[in-house]
Motif scaffolding. Structure first.
Motif, PDB file in Angstrom:
ATOM      1  N   ALA A  36      34.288  33.478  43.004  1.00  0.00           N
ATOM      2  CA  ALA A  36      34.419  33.044  44.397  1.00  0.00           C
ATOM      3  C   ALA A  36      34.785  34.190  45.337  1.00  0.00           C
ATOM      4  CB  ALA A  36      35.461  31.939  44.495  1.00  0.00           C
ATOM      5  N   SER A  37      35.448  35.234  44.827  1.00  0.00           N
ATOM      6  CA  SER A  37      35.766  36.364  45.707  1.00  0.00           C
ATOM      7  C   SER A  37      34.464  36.978  46.226  1.00  0.00           C
ATOM      8  CB  SER A  37      36.576  37.429  44.972  1.00  0.00           C
ATOM      9  OG  SER A  37      37.816  36.885  44.559  1.00  0.00           O
ATOM     10  N   GLU A  38      33.517  37.157  45.310  1.00  0.00           N
ATOM     11  CA  GLU A  38      32.220  37.699  45.746  1.00  0.00           C
ATOM     12  C   GLU A  38      31.515  36.722  46.687  1.00  0.00           C
ATOM     13  OE1 GLU A  38      29.330  38.847  42.654  1.00  0.00           O
ATOM     14  OE2 GLU A  38      27.750  38.396  44.111  1.00  0.00           O
TER      15      GLU A  38
ATOM     16  N   SER B 229      33.165  26.422  53.545  1.00  0.00           N
ATOM     17  CA  SER B 229      34.414  26.030  52.897  1.00  0.00           C
ATOM     18  C   SER B 229      34.506  26.655  51.500  1.00  0.00           C
ATOM     19  CB  SER B 229      34.500  24.500  52.800  1.00  0.00           C
ATOM     20  OG  SER B 229      35.767  24.140  52.330  1.00  0.00           O
ATOM     21  N   ASP B 230      35.647  27.269  51.230  1.00  0.00           N
ATOM     22  CA  ASP B 230      35.973  27.756  49.891  1.00  0.00           C
ATOM     23  C   ASP B 230      36.446  26.523  49.117  1.00  0.00           C
ATOM     24  OD1 ASP B 230      37.497  28.559  47.710  1.00  0.00           O
ATOM     25  OD2 ASP B 230      38.352  30.302  48.703  1.00  0.00           O
ATOM     26  N   ILE B 231      35.590  26.031  48.199  1.00  0.00           N
ATOM     27  CA  ILE B 231      35.921  24.765  47.518  1.00  0.00           C
ATOM     28  C   ILE B 231      36.473  24.995  46.106  1.00  0.00           C
ATOM     29  CG2 ILE B 231      34.229  23.464  48.888  1.00  0.00           C
ATOM     30  CD1 ILE B 231      32.424  23.404  46.347  1.00  0.00           C
TER      31      ILE B 231
ATOM     32  N   LEU C  83      32.302  28.632  44.964  1.00  0.00           N
ATOM     33  CA  LEU C  83      33.023  28.034  43.837  1.00  0.00           C
ATOM     34  C   LEU C  83      33.144  29.008  42.664  1.00  0.00           C
ATOM     35  CD1 LEU C  83      30.846  25.499  41.902  1.00  0.00           C
ATOM     36  CD2 LEU C  83      30.062  26.332  44.068  1.00  0.00           C
ATOM     37  N   SER C  84      34.026  28.664  41.750  1.00  0.00           N
ATOM     38  CA  SER C  84      34.356  29.560  40.647  1.00  0.00           C
ATOM     39  C   SER C  84      34.638  28.741  39.388  1.00  0.00           C
ATOM     40  CB  SER C  84      35.601  30.357  41.038  1.00  0.00           C
ATOM     41  OG  SER C  84      35.976  31.213  40.001  1.00  0.00           O
ATOM     42  N   ALA C  85      33.887  29.022  38.310  1.00  0.00           N
ATOM     43  CA  ALA C  85      33.950  28.168  37.114  1.00  0.00           C
ATOM     44  C   ALA C  85      35.305  28.155  36.417  1.00  0.00           C
ATOM     45  CB  ALA C  85      32.874  28.625  36.131  1.00  0.00           C
ATOM     46  N   HIS C  86      36.034  29.280  36.467  1.00  0.00           N
ATOM     47  CA  HIS C  86      37.259  29.333  35.647  1.00  0.00           C
ATOM     48  C   HIS C  86      38.385  28.459  36.188  1.00  0.00           C
ATOM     49  CE1 HIS C  86      39.949  32.284  37.852  1.00  0.00           C
ATOM     50  NE2 HIS C  86      38.812  32.568  38.448  1.00  0.00           N
ATOM     51  N   LYS C  87      38.172  27.872  37.363  1.00  0.00           N
ATOM     52  CA  LYS C  87      39.193  26.963  37.894  1.00  0.00           C
ATOM     53  C   LYS C  87      38.974  25.537  37.409  1.00  0.00           C
ATOM     54  CE  LYS C  87      40.636  30.330  40.616  1.00  0.00           C
ATOM     55  NZ  LYS C  87      41.930  30.956  40.639  1.00  0.00           N
ATOM     56  N   PHE C  88      37.807  25.262  36.818  1.00  0.00           N
ATOM     57  CA  PHE C  88      37.575  23.900  36.310  1.00  0.00           C
ATOM     58  C   PHE C  88      37.107  23.925  34.848  1.00  0.00           C
ATOM     59  CE2 PHE C  88      34.048  25.067  39.177  1.00  0.00           C
ATOM     60  CZ  PHE C  88      32.906  24.868  38.407  1.00  0.00           C
TER      61      PHE C  88
HETATM   62  C1  LIG Z   1      41.050  29.291  46.838  1.00  0.00           C
HETATM   63  C2  LIG Z   1      40.521  30.433  46.043  1.00  0.00           C
HETATM   64  N1  LIG Z   1      39.474  31.137  46.493  1.00  0.00           N
HETATM   65  C3  LIG Z   1      38.975  32.181  45.821  1.00  0.00           C
HETATM   66  C4  LIG Z   1      39.518  32.569  44.616  1.00  0.00           C
HETATM   67  C5  LIG Z   1      38.905  33.744  43.896  1.00  0.00           C
HETATM   68  O1  LIG Z   1      38.118  33.293  42.837  1.00  0.00           O
HETATM   69  P1  LIG Z   1      37.545  34.283  41.706  1.00  0.00           P
HETATM   70  O2  LIG Z   1      38.636  34.436  40.720  1.00  0.00           O
HETATM   71  O3  LIG Z   1      36.381  33.523  41.125  1.00  0.00           O
HETATM   72  O4  LIG Z   1      37.123  35.518  42.372  1.00  0.00           O
HETATM   73  C6  LIG Z   1      40.629  31.876  44.108  1.00  0.00           C
HETATM   74  C7  LIG Z   1      41.327  32.264  42.875  1.00  0.00           C
HETATM   75  O5  LIG Z   1      41.483  33.323  42.450  1.00  0.00           O
HETATM   76  C8  LIG Z   1      41.136  30.777  44.839  1.00  0.00           C
HETATM   77  O6  LIG Z   1      42.180  30.086  44.402  1.00  0.00           O
END
Ligand SMILES: Cc1ncc(COP(=O)(O)O)c(C=O)c1O
Length: 383
Positions: free
Chosen positions: A70-72, A174-176, A197-202
């Motif tokens: 999600a950072s990217e 929106s950052d979901i 979105l980012s897979a490692h959060k789910f």
């Molecule tokens: C709300 C939110 N946005 C973005 C990120 C960044 O995600 P990623 O670790 O996939 O770069 C995170 C967590 O690190 C997050 O909690």
């Protein structure tokens, strides 16, 4: 006993997700861009997974692009939309409690000549809609507000925010990341033009995520040098990660009741037990608009870092401050934005529960935390 209560930082991979990924780390190793059969078979899987993810999010398949996380995705969307839509305007609006990958990117854009406004939030962390209405202008190109906050779990009124953005012709991103699996999002219905979105959060793998940008919206590339993603993002596809993310998202949607019911029951039990056992504690933010897995608690007179280290020695893993990057001991800008006094900014612990926690672990946590707090307060110079 080990108790993991840091699920907003990352989650443990679901064994079913790992199983689905394994063939793409071993015998099905072909590059999904290769023209031979080993590549083309994998390309089919890649595109099927893209369609499945878009389908779950109620988004258009061609707008979904795979990223390293999600950072990217946040960097791509903010930088790419702002630079490609200068004809509309150079004004960008983000909320005061965004993740650093949005907030710092927005600040860098403002140093590069764009105009930035930060939308304020109330004591629960919800965006002040009246203030937002005044901030968004005819030359606003993009409004970015996260669905669920990573530190205090605040759930935003995304539909209302989208309407405010659209009323001035701005796009809404929106950052979901923290909303999955807790909210069921229908991007089309909610007016979300772009999301990350980012897979490692789910319960999926680390190092894979996605950006969604509604087809038709102009956006410039962040990573160039290859024809992958129809020339929109260079880099060999991380197919194992993509398959893992697809499987994790499918499970998150299918098993959502587990998160909403079981995780919330445990979270509420933890809060009730803490209030009963430990004096001088306060909840940061309210309960009403809070994600089912989150508690962020202020402990009077002692430092969050000290509590975290003591709990870690007892096998209990929590976080403090901006917990996605907890090396940085700066105090939390989120807690500051919801109105905490400076002297309260370093007394906080975030507990984020997940589907693998149980009641025994919560009892163990409360019992140990009670000891930790009593011991640290005995040394505290603040009486
Ligand atoms: C709300 C939110 N946005 C973005 C990120 C960044 O995600 P990623 O670790 O996939 O770069 C995170 C967590 O690190 C997050 O909690």
């Amino acid at each position: 006993m080990n108790v993991y209560l840091d699920n907003a930082a990352t989650t443990r991979i679901d064994p079913r997700v790992l199983k689905a990924m394994m063939p793409y780390l071993s015998e099905k190793y072909g590059n999904a861009s290769s023209i031979h059969a080993l590549g083309q078979d994998n390309n089919l899987i890649l595109e099927q997974t893209r369609a499945a993810i878009a389908g779950l999010l109620k988004a258009e398949t061609s707008g979904l692009l795979f990223t390293s996380g999600a950072s990217e995705a946040n960097n791509y969307i903010l930088r790419g939309i702002m630079s490609a839509n200068k004809a509309k305007g150079k004004h960008l609006v983000v909320s005061a409690i965004e993740h650093p990958s949005v907030l710092q990117t927005a600040r860098e854009l403002s140093r590069a000549g764009y105009e930035l406004d930060i939308a304020p939030v109330d004591a629960d962390g919800r965006v002040d809609l009246k203030a937002l209405k005044k901030i968004v202008r005819e030359d606003t190109a993009l409004v970015s507000v996260m669905a669920v906050n990573n530190e205090i779990g605040t759930i935003q009124d995304l539909e209302a925010i989208a309407q405010i953005a659209h009323a001035k012709g701005a796009y809404f991103h929106s950052d979901i990341v923290q909303a999955i699996p807790y909210l069921r999002l229908d991007l089309k219905k909610m007016g979300i033009d772009a999301c990350s979105l980012s897979a490692h959060k789910f319960y999926g793998p680390k190092g894979i995520g996605a950006s969604y940008v509604r087809p038709g919206i102009k956006i410039n590339n962040l990573i160039s040098g290859g024809e992958q993603e129809n020339g929109r993002r260079a880099g060999t596809y991380n197919l194992a990660g993509i398959v893992g993310m697809g499987t994790a998202l499918e499970l998150a949607y299918k098993e959502r009741s587990v998160y909403l019911k079981d995780v919330k029951l445990l979270r509420d039990y933890l809060w009730k037990s803490l209030k009963k056992e430990i004096p001088e504690i306060k909840l940061n933010g309210g309960l009403k608009y809070r994600s089912a897995n989150n508690l962020n608690i202020r402990f009077g007179r002692i430092e969050g870092e000290a509590i975290l280290m003591d709990l870690s020695l007892r096998g209990i893993y929590v976080s403090t401050g901006s917990a996605c990057s907890a090396h940085n001991l700066k105090s939390s800008s989120v807690l500051s934005a919801i109105g905490l006094a400076d002297y309260d900014l370093n007394c906080n612990i975030r507990f984020t529960l997940g589907r693998f926690n149980n009641k025994k672990e919560i009892d163990y946590t409360v019992k140990n935390l009670k000891k930790t707090v009593a011991r640290l307060r005995a040394f505290s110079p603040v009486k």
